[in-house]
Write a protein that holds these residues in place. Structure first.
Motif, PDB file in Angstrom:
ATOM      1  N   MET A   1       0.567  -1.345   0.006  1.00  0.00           N
ATOM      2  CA  MET A   1      -0.084   0.434  -0.177  1.00  0.00           C
ATOM      3  C   MET A   1       1.051   1.273  -0.235  1.00  0.00           C
ATOM      4  O   MET A   1       1.842   0.598   0.727  1.00  0.00           O
ATOM      5  N   ALA A   2       0.456   2.047  -1.077  1.00  0.00           N
ATOM      6  CA  ALA A   2       0.851   3.725  -0.786  1.00  0.00           C
ATOM      7  C   ALA A   2       0.311   4.381  -1.220  1.00  0.00           C
ATOM      8  O   ALA A   2      -0.424   4.408  -2.019  1.00  0.00           O
ATOM      9  N   PRO A   3       1.014   5.688  -0.527  1.00  0.00           N
ATOM     10  CA  PRO A   3      -0.667   6.908  -1.067  1.00  0.00           C
ATOM     11  C   PRO A   3       0.489   7.383  -2.288  1.00  0.00           C
ATOM     12  O   PRO A   3       1.531   7.068  -3.094  1.00  0.00           O
ATOM     13  N   LEU A   4      -0.548   7.940  -3.320  1.00  0.00           N
ATOM     14  CA  LEU A   4      -0.124   8.262  -4.694  1.00  0.00           C
ATOM     15  C   LEU A   4      -0.663   9.522  -5.563  1.00  0.00           C
ATOM     16  O   LEU A   4      -1.503   9.858  -5.073  1.00  0.00           O
ATOM     17  N   LYS A   5       0.704  10.478  -6.070  1.00  0.00           N
ATOM     18  CA  LYS A   5       0.392  11.955  -6.282  1.00  0.00           C
ATOM     19  C   LYS A   5       0.351  11.626  -7.686  1.00  0.00           C
ATOM     20  O   LYS A   5       1.525  11.665  -8.152  1.00  0.00           O
ATOM     21  N   ILE A   6      -0.773  12.875  -8.083  1.00  0.00           N
ATOM     22  CA  ILE A   6      -0.675  13.293  -9.815  1.00  0.00           C
ATOM     23  C   ILE A   6       0.045  14.185  -9.035  1.00  0.00           C
ATOM     24  O   ILE A   6      -0.784  15.217  -8.855  1.00  0.00           O
ATOM     25  N   ASP A   7       1.398  15.376 -10.020  1.00  0.00           N
ATOM     26  CA  ASP A   7       1.574  16.502  -9.944  1.00  0.00           C
ATOM     27  C   ASP A   7       1.862  17.234 -11.324  1.00  0.00           C
ATOM     28  O   ASP A   7       2.519  16.902 -11.638  1.00  0.00           O
ATOM     29  N   HIS A   8       0.556  17.964 -11.361  1.00  0.00           N
ATOM     30  CA  HIS A   8       0.708  18.993 -12.263  1.00  0.00           C
ATOM     31  C   HIS A   8       1.179  18.291 -14.158  1.00  0.00           C
ATOM     32  O   HIS A   8       1.649  18.591 -15.249  1.00  0.00           O
ATOM     33  N   ALA A   9       0.210  16.968 -14.644  1.00  0.00           N
ATOM     34  CA  ALA A   9       0.224  15.952 -15.470  1.00  0.00           C
ATOM     35  C   ALA A   9      -0.285  17.009 -16.246  1.00  0.00           C
ATOM     36  O   ALA A   9      -1.069  17.401 -16.855  1.00  0.00           O
ATOM     37  N   ILE A  10       0.750  17.032 -17.422  1.00  0.00           N
ATOM     38  CA  ILE A  10       0.045  17.337 -19.043  1.00  0.00           C
ATOM     39  C   ILE A  10       0.741  16.004 -20.197  1.00  0.00           C
ATOM     40  O   ILE A  10       1.835  15.432 -19.828  1.00  0.00           O
ATOM     41  N   LYS A  11      -0.317  15.785 -20.844  1.00  0.00           N
ATOM     42  CA  LYS A  11      -0.153  15.162 -22.078  1.00  0.00           C
ATOM     43  C   LYS A  11      -0.466  15.835 -22.614  1.00  0.00           C
ATOM     44  O   LYS A  11      -1.781  16.038 -23.688  1.00  0.00           O
ATOM     45  N   SER A  12       0.021  15.637 -24.574  1.00  0.00           N
ATOM     46  CA  SER A  12       0.401  16.240 -25.881  1.00  0.00           C
ATOM     47  C   SER A  12       0.801  15.192 -26.451  1.00  0.00           C
ATOM     48  O   SER A  12       1.959  14.529 -26.040  1.00  0.00           O
ATOM     49  N   TYR A  13       0.265  15.582 -27.507  1.00  0.00           N
ATOM     50  CA  TYR A  13       0.190  14.553 -28.866  1.00  0.00           C
ATOM     51  C   TYR A  13       0.752  15.444 -29.866  1.00  0.00           C
ATOM     52  O   TYR A  13      -0.008  16.002 -30.872  1.00  0.00           O
ATOM     53  N   GLY A  14       2.181  16.039 -30.032  1.00  0.00           N
ATOM     54  CA  GLY A  14       1.773  16.868 -31.140  1.00  0.00           C
ATOM     55  C   GLY A  14       1.834  18.959 -30.459  1.00  0.00           C
ATOM     56  O   GLY A  14       1.891  18.778 -29.705  1.00  0.00           O
ATOM     57  N   ALA A  15       0.739  18.767 -30.913  1.00  0.00           N
ATOM     58  CA  ALA A  15       0.546  20.156 -30.703  1.00  0.00           C
ATOM     59  C   ALA A  15      -0.975  20.154 -29.491  1.00  0.00           C
ATOM     60  O   ALA A  15      -1.168  21.271 -29.357  1.00  0.00           O
ATOM     61  N   VAL A  16      -1.694  18.870 -30.009  1.00  0.00           N
ATOM     62  CA  VAL A  16      -2.825  18.885 -29.533  1.00  0.00           C
ATOM     63  C   VAL A  16      -2.452  18.157 -27.880  1.00  0.00           C
ATOM     64  O   VAL A  16      -1.921  17.223 -27.503  1.00  0.00           O
ATOM     65  N   ARG A  17      -3.037  18.949 -26.740  1.00  0.00           N
ATOM     66  CA  ARG A  17      -3.029  19.003 -25.471  1.00  0.00           C
ATOM     67  C   ARG A  17      -3.899  17.768 -25.767  1.00  0.00           C
ATOM     68  O   ARG A  17      -4.873  18.330 -25.488  1.00  0.00           O
TER      69      ARG A  17
END
Length: 355
Positions: A1-17
């Motif tokens: 078991m463990a805490p999970l943190k998503i910190d300012h996740a950005i995903k882009s495919y080329g120019a498409v965010r």
């Protein structure tokens, strides 16, 4: 078991965010559901956590350790897919123990963990069978068993029930919730089904167009939605959302944009003439001797409840009654609108103003 943190996740495919800076913190042992319509980015976010997609910007932390650049096998996670992904030429026991064999675990350890997982999932009588000999629900339990034997810090579920029929989905979501209670492993579960989200989650993350709209417990989001999208997305039947203006001449009359008037027990806490959206849950509408005039459009008995569509001007208002009513389609009635149950949203920003 463990805490999970998503910190300012950005995903882009080329120019498409696709994801626009997602921030989510998940406590140790918490069951969190990512929910939203198709294309909102929830499965992409899950794949970032798993390491199946590369992050454009931001970080993933598991148990305080940054895993953003680690290979999926090094993140100590286990993922259950929609398609089960079982090897057809392997027995149930072989499928469940496959990842341990790839890690070159001792045979005694593999057998012990497979037996323990099979006991938890009621698969012991099926260990020698092959996937083709199993029902859809049994295959899904085998996929979960394969995840359990790895004893991961985080479980990831990607719409695992979407291939099952309605009755089996209800059964399996109960089984997954019971499994979580036994194991208390931090879990991230993706679905587009808001009923699954409401019934399974400790905490819900509502997403739309790559943004997080609201995070909270199921009842917090249901009772206090932050905006029109969350209000309309959670709940079945959906919340009634009626756009209109407060009358300057009669503060108890809410003039609907599509025609018709909602009669209020007392004035809304907004200035006259302002355009707002009123939200009212179907189960909060009551029949009254004096109130909003409505015509019965459709009556749908479901056994325990009766769902009724009413015409109010050019608007359709849905109500759910828990008693059996003798309502004839085409008849005129009056509807009561409890003020304490109203949600008020700004028509331009779509954000909540008051309840």
């Amino acid at each position: 078991m463990a805490p999970l943190k998503i910190d300012h996740a950005i995903k882009s495919y080329g120019a498409v965010r696709i994801l626009h800076g997602i921030d989510v913190e998940i406590d140790d042992g918490e069951f969190v559901v990512l929910v939203g319509p198709s294309g909102c980015g929830k499965s992409t976010l899950l794949r970032l956590i798993a390491g199946l997609e590369d992050m454009t910007e931001g970080d993933i932390l598991i148990d305080g350790r940054v895993v953003t650049r680690l290979h999926p096998k090094d993140r100590d996670i286990a993922m259950v897919f929609q398609s089960y992904a079982l090897y057809p030429h392997m027995s149930v026991a072989e499928n469940m123990g496959f990842s341990l064999r790839m890690r070159q675990a001792r045979k005694e350890e593999i057998d012990r963990k497979v037996r323990e997982a099979a006991a938890i999932l009621d698969l012991t009588p099926l260990l020698e069978r092959y996937p083709r000999q199993l029902s859809g629900g049994q295959r899904q339990r085998v996929a979960m068993g394969r995840a359990i034997v790895r004893d991961p810090k985080v479980f990831l579920f990607d719409e695992p029930l979407s291939n099952l029929d309605a009755k089996l989905r209800v059964q399996m979501r109960s089984e997954i919730r019971e499994l979580h209670k036994k194991l208390r492993t931090t879990t991230v579960y993706v679905t587009h089904d808001q009923i699954e989200a409401m019934t399974m989650a400790d905490k819900i993350v509502v997403m739309r167009d790559g943004h997080v709209e609201q995070i909270g417990t199921p009842l917090d989001l249901y009772d206090d939605p932050a905006n029109v999208f969350v209000a309309g997305f959670l709940g079945s039947p959906a919340m009634n959302l009626l756009e209109g203006r407060v009358s300057g001449h009669d503060p108890l009359a809410f003039q609907l944009m599509n025609g018709g008037t909602i009669r209020l027990p007392r004035a809304l806490p907004v200035e006259a003439g302002r355009t707002v959206i009123l939200g009212l849950r179907p189960e909060d509408i009551v029949l009254a001797t004096d109130g909003t005039k409505a015509r019965v459009q459709l009556v749908e008995p479901t056994g325990a409840d009766v769902q009724v569509n009413f015409a109010v001007g050019g608007n359709t208002v849905t109500a759910v009654f828990h008693e059996r009513l003798d309502l004839e389609e085409g008849s005129e009635v009056a509807l009561g609108v409890p003020m304490e149950k109203l949600h008020i949203f700004d028509a331009e920003t779509q954000q909540k103003l008051a309840s």
